[in-house]
Motif scaffolding. Structure first.
Motif, mmCIF file in Angstrom:
data_model
loop_
_atom_site.group_PDB
_atom_site.id
_atom_site.type_symbol
_atom_site.label_atom_id
_atom_site.label_comp_id
_atom_site.label_asym_id
_atom_site.label_seq_id
_atom_site.Cartn_x
_atom_site.Cartn_y
_atom_site.Cartn_z
ATOM 1 N N PHE A 1 2.172 0.187 3.440
ATOM 2 C CA PHE A 1 0.974 1.389 2.808
ATOM 3 C C PHE A 1 1.410 2.371 1.926
ATOM 4 O O PHE A 1 0.025 3.849 1.939
ATOM 5 N N GLY A 2 2.179 2.730 1.903
ATOM 6 C CA GLY A 2 2.852 3.917 1.599
ATOM 7 C C GLY A 2 3.072 5.156 2.170
ATOM 8 O O GLY A 2 3.449 4.217 3.337
ATOM 9 N N ALA A 3 2.944 6.384 2.022
ATOM 10 C CA ALA A 3 2.810 6.985 2.994
ATOM 11 C C ALA A 3 2.065 7.861 3.818
ATOM 12 O O ALA A 3 2.517 8.438 4.432
ATOM 13 N N TYR A 4 0.621 6.874 3.251
ATOM 14 C CA TYR A 4 -0.126 7.311 4.608
ATOM 15 C C TYR A 4 -1.109 6.484 3.888
ATOM 16 O O TYR A 4 -1.550 5.502 3.275
ATOM 17 N N MET A 5 -2.352 6.346 5.132
ATOM 18 C CA MET A 5 -3.557 5.188 5.606
ATOM 19 C C MET A 5 -4.148 6.165 4.107
ATOM 20 O O MET A 5 -5.135 6.691 4.621
ATOM 21 N N SER A 6 -5.203 4.937 3.028
ATOM 22 C CA SER A 6 -5.819 5.760 1.957
ATOM 23 C C SER A 6 -6.752 4.315 3.033
ATOM 24 O O SER A 6 -7.507 4.489 3.959
ATOM 25 N N LEU A 7 -8.247 5.381 2.074
ATOM 26 C CA LEU A 7 -9.963 4.846 3.057
ATOM 27 C C LEU A 7 -9.984 3.667 2.956
ATOM 28 O O LEU A 7 -10.404 3.426 4.331
ATOM 29 N N GLU B 1 0.017 -13.650 9.556
ATOM 30 C CA GLU B 1 0.590 -12.128 11.329
ATOM 31 C C GLU B 1 0.990 -11.164 10.144
ATOM 32 O O GLU B 1 1.376 -11.498 9.015
ATOM 33 N N VAL B 2 0.152 -10.192 10.077
ATOM 34 C CA VAL B 2 0.192 -9.039 9.402
ATOM 35 C C VAL B 2 0.754 -7.925 9.744
ATOM 36 O O VAL B 2 0.519 -7.269 10.723
ATOM 37 N N ILE B 3 1.971 -7.126 9.070
ATOM 38 C CA ILE B 3 2.645 -6.198 9.709
ATOM 39 C C ILE B 3 2.680 -4.359 8.822
ATOM 40 O O ILE B 3 2.958 -4.887 7.377
ATOM 41 N N GLY B 4 1.797 -3.911 9.224
ATOM 42 C CA GLY B 4 1.536 -2.666 7.836
ATOM 43 C C GLY B 4 2.387 -1.438 8.560
ATOM 44 O O GLY B 4 2.762 -1.744 9.344
ATOM 45 N N VAL B 5 2.871 -1.161 7.009
ATOM 46 C CA VAL B 5 3.981 -0.262 7.469
ATOM 47 C C VAL B 5 4.470 0.725 6.614
ATOM 48 O O VAL B 5 4.048 0.925 5.151
ATOM 49 N N TYR B 6 4.753 2.069 7.624
ATOM 50 C CA TYR B 6 4.749 3.106 5.852
ATOM 51 C C TYR B 6 6.092 3.087 5.726
ATOM 52 O O TYR B 6 7.446 2.932 5.870
ATOM 53 N N THR B 7 5.675 3.302 3.915
ATOM 54 C CA THR B 7 6.856 4.008 3.673
ATOM 55 C C THR B 7 7.589 5.257 2.417
ATOM 56 O O THR B 7 5.753 6.131 2.974
#
Length: 780
Positions: A324-330, A356-362
């Motif tokens: 997802f990158g650094a932040y959650m977008s709209l 199964e989907v795992i959302g990750v910040y980077t």
């Protein structure tokens, strides 16, 4: 079908102003007293902001103000939001980290703004920005999704331990495990769906103007959905009440999803305009676009597919890590969940699916919807697996697909979607005939004799468009409804204005929407104008994305047209002293069936507005509106087949042929549809062969210009052989399915399947650059 009605290949009305340089984009707009903004952006992927010294900048010529992230927080401007709530498998809500419009304390990706200079000119603002000193304390960063989930990885947000946004599941795990336990064959594949930068022709831009006397803001912006922008800016960001904020999206030079969202720059421009009491303009440059426009894709997936002894698919397991990158977008939370995993059945009758989907910040640019948004990722995964399975099972790839096609409709998949109609065999047949599939072995042998490796790749895609109905998406976490609105105004002299909540940024709405009116009323399209993109002119609408403009937006126009036509027939019947049931509309006239009695549309309109002789109890005027909420998604589908050659000495790929057989339902304007398909195919091929937004291990973008990020050019792509099969969509009265994203969804798998067929090795990731292909050929 008339000369300009539904199905006609009408040249786009809007092109006259575009090709003569008469378009009106945000950057063309100049307001009295306008200032210019330049953002000071972090050079670090992760750092603390220890201090900002703007004293030297404030003394420079033309500088009006230097504003910081702490000031915007102090003024209680809200953080950016994500508008789709996702719940993890343990029932916990997704973990959203705070995203301020400018960072007051911590930056989390290269390019995140910490301050903005407002000056009399763009160059003055840019020069002064060089004089602003920002003291950073650099922190460890992580850019790769695999590294971000490892124990001990740098943490981006305290709200998200382990950098995990959510761990979401869909499907029946027990039934899927049971299918695998009984499987005759299991095919496994690891796939990386490479990160892309959207690169619309026109960079993002905003002009904000605050009127202190009226306490009113006007925002000119490069938006795909101005009403949603106004809603979010007022309801969540505390910029202004809705009735005190006007949002105008004039001509917009492409979006591909990247201009759906409200970005920090629009928020800052509005806030700054009030702070300095003058209009504020910001136009991004291309480097800023690479750094800050929402990126697309970036999945890492392991998938397994179970087959019985007859090569029928019995189960499908998927585990995806979504960056997802650094932040959650709209809308970012929905892309790898409800826009991806719900399409994992593809065109195939798969009894059991579990994903199964795992959302990750980077520490990378935020990721959100990009042309296709989840559907390309799903289609690529399925079609790479099907090709891999065909090779492992030693069966023809086309036949394996045909063996597993859904053939009866409606069809309920195990992952929510209910396909309403389709004929997948027809598309496959059309594509195979167009490319002479049966003759390929001979062509492959001839190429080998010439020292080249020739391959053929099949991709059978399906997508869900016209995202709706609102009740359904609301139950899945969407923060808004996904209906559309329209208003039809027939003026006193018979000219017609169509006001639509859809927004055109290259799709040709000013032509295709007029064609519906021409088809129903028999008037020339020159008599019809389309109004969109201005919240003060058009009633609330949801904008354009997800190939929804025709299936949802045009149907709303149809509904409003039907209301207008019903009233006009009453007026005509009254004037002609005939029964309303006997009135038909032909060639711009209201006629009494079986007679020569008729009255032209302008005369009906004039009668409506003079109101001298209207039916008893009828109110004057000839204007109607409608809101349309679909009953289901639409499901465009098709087959793409790519034939190409690879030079084993260099790894260079050369196209021989590329055929696309699509089922979009009814086509309003085949020429515009073909243009949409061409554009999508180029983007899909671009992802397969060239494009990749790359970061180094420290979160520094390596591809932040066109010198480093390879965009497809004319000589990189073939001429396309297009055809259409047709099953009319039963979910809307026009039978439309949508076409804007199809090419980007189906093309990449066809190309990679063809290359891997040519080189005889299956382990090849995108982009398949000559270097990567050569190394794969010559790997041990």
């Amino acid at each position: 079908m008339g000369v300009e009605g539904i199905g006609a290949r009408v040249v786009r009305k809007e092109d006259k102003r575009f090709i003569t340089g008469k378009g009106r984009y945000v950057d063309d707009i100049k307001l009295m007293g306008m200032t210019h903004a330049h953002f000071i952006r972090s050079p670090h992927a992760h750092a603390k902001v220890k201090g900002i010294d703007s004293s030297a900048a404030l003394k420079m010529p033309g500088v009006v103000a230097v504003l910081t992230g702490q000031q915007i927080v102090d003024d209680k401007v809200g953080n950016l939001i994500c508008g789709w709530a996702i719940t993890s498998k343990d029932g916990s809500p997704m973990k959203m980290g705070a995203w301020p419009a400018m960072a007051p304390e911590t930056v989390r990706f290269v390019g995140q703004a910490v301050a903005v200079v407002i000056a009399e000119s763009k160059n003055m603002a840019r020069d002064a920005a060089e004089a602003v000193v920002v003291n950073y304390e650099e922190l460890p960063a992580v850019a790769d999704v695999r590294a971000a989930i490892k124990p001990g990885a740098p943490q981006l947000h305290p709200e998200a331990p382990g950098n995990q946004v959510y761990d979401w599941v869909i499907g029946d795990e027990g039934a899927t495990d049971a299918a695998f336990a009984k499987a005759a064959n299991v095919v496994k594949l690891d796939v990386t769906n490479n990160r892309l930068a959207p690169n619309a022709m026109e960079p993002r831009a905003a002009i904000a103007d605050y009127d202190a006397a009226e306490e009113h803001f006007t925002l000119y912006t490069t938006s795909q959905n101005p009403h949603v922008a106004r809603l979010v800016l007022s309801a969540f960001y505390n910029i202004a009440p809705e009735h005190k904020l006007r949002v105008i999206a004039p001509d917009v030079g492409g979006g591909f999803g990247s201009k759906i969202f409200i970005y920090p720059e629009e928020m800052v421009a509005l806030w700054a305009s009030k702070k300095v009491s003058r209009p504020v303009k910001w136009t991004g440059d291309r480097t800023e676009a690479f750094l800050t426009d929402a990126h697309g894709r970036d999945h890492v997936t392991h998938a397994e597919m179970a087959f019985d002894a007859n090569n029928k698919i019995t189960g499908f397991k998927v585990k995806t890590y979504a960056n997802f990158g650094a932040y959650m977008s709209l809308f970012s939370s929905s892309v790898p969940t409800y826009l991806y995993a719900t399409l994992l059945s593809g065109q195939y009758n798969i009894p059991a699916i579990h994903a199964e989907v795992i959302g990750v910040y980077t520490n990378t640019t935020p990721v959100d919807a990009y042309r296709g948004a989840g559907r390309p990722e799903a289609s690529y995964l399925i079609e790479r697996l099907m090709e891999t399975a065909a090779r492992q099972l030693k069966v023809d790839p086309a036949q394996l697909r045909r063996t597993n096609f859904i053939t009866q409709f409606p069809h309920q998949t195990p992952v929510i979607m209910a396909y309403d109609t389709g004929d997948f065999n027809a598309s496959l047949d059309a594509a195979m005939k167009a490319i002479d599939y049966a003759g390929f072995p001979a062509r492959k042998a001839q190429a080998k004799a010439n020292g080249k490796l020739r391959g053929i790749g099949v991709s059978c895609y399906i997508e869900a468009c016209g995202i709706a109905p609102s009740k359904a998406v609301g139950s899945l976490g969407a923060g808004v409804g996904l209906w559309e609105s329209a208003e039809v105004r027939v003026n006193p002299v018979g000219t017609i204005e169509i006001l639509t909540g859809s927004h055109s940024h290259g799709q040709g709405h000013e032509t295709t929407f007029c064609q519906l009116v021409a088809d129903r009323l028999g008037v020339p399209i020159s008599q019809v104008s389309i109004v969109h993109g201005d919240t003060d002119k058009v009633q609330f609408g949801m904008g354009t994305y997800g190939s929804r403009s025709a299936a949802v937006g045009l149907t709303a126009i149809l509904k409003a047209m039907e209301k207008m036509e019903a009233k006009a027939k009453k007026i005509a019947a009254h004037a002609l002293e005939a029964s309303e049931a006997d009135i038909v509309i032909e060639n711009g006239e209201f006629k009494v069936t079986g007679t020569d009695k008729a009255i032209a549309l302008p005369m009906v309109a004039l009668a409506a507005y003079t109101a001298h002789n209207l039916p008893e109890g009828m109110e004057p005027g000839l204007k109607e509106s409608a809101f349309y909420d679909p009953t289901n998604f639409t499901f465009p589908a098709g087959t793409y087949i790519c034939e190409l050659e690879v030079d084993p000495g260099t790894g260079k790929t050369s196209f021989v042929n590329f055929v696309a057989a699509d089922d979009f339902g009814r086509l309003i304007n085949p020429m515009i549809v073909e243009g949409q398909v061409h554009g999508g195919l180029v983007q899909g091929i671009g992802q397969a062969l060239l494009e990749h937004a790359v970061y180094d291990a420290n979160g520094q973008p390596v591809t932040a210009s066109f010198m480093d990020y390879a965009m497809p050019r004319a000589d990189d792509v073939p001429s396309f052989n297009l055809s259409h099969t047709t099953t009319l969509c039963p979910g809307n009265p026009l039978g439309i399915k949508g076409c804007g994203e199809a090419g980007a969804i189906g093309a990449s798998a066809a190309v990679i399947n063809a290359i891997t067929d040519a080189i005889g090795k299956n382990n090849l990731e995108m982009p398949a650059t000559p270097d990567r292909v050569w190394r794969t050929i010559h790997a041990a």
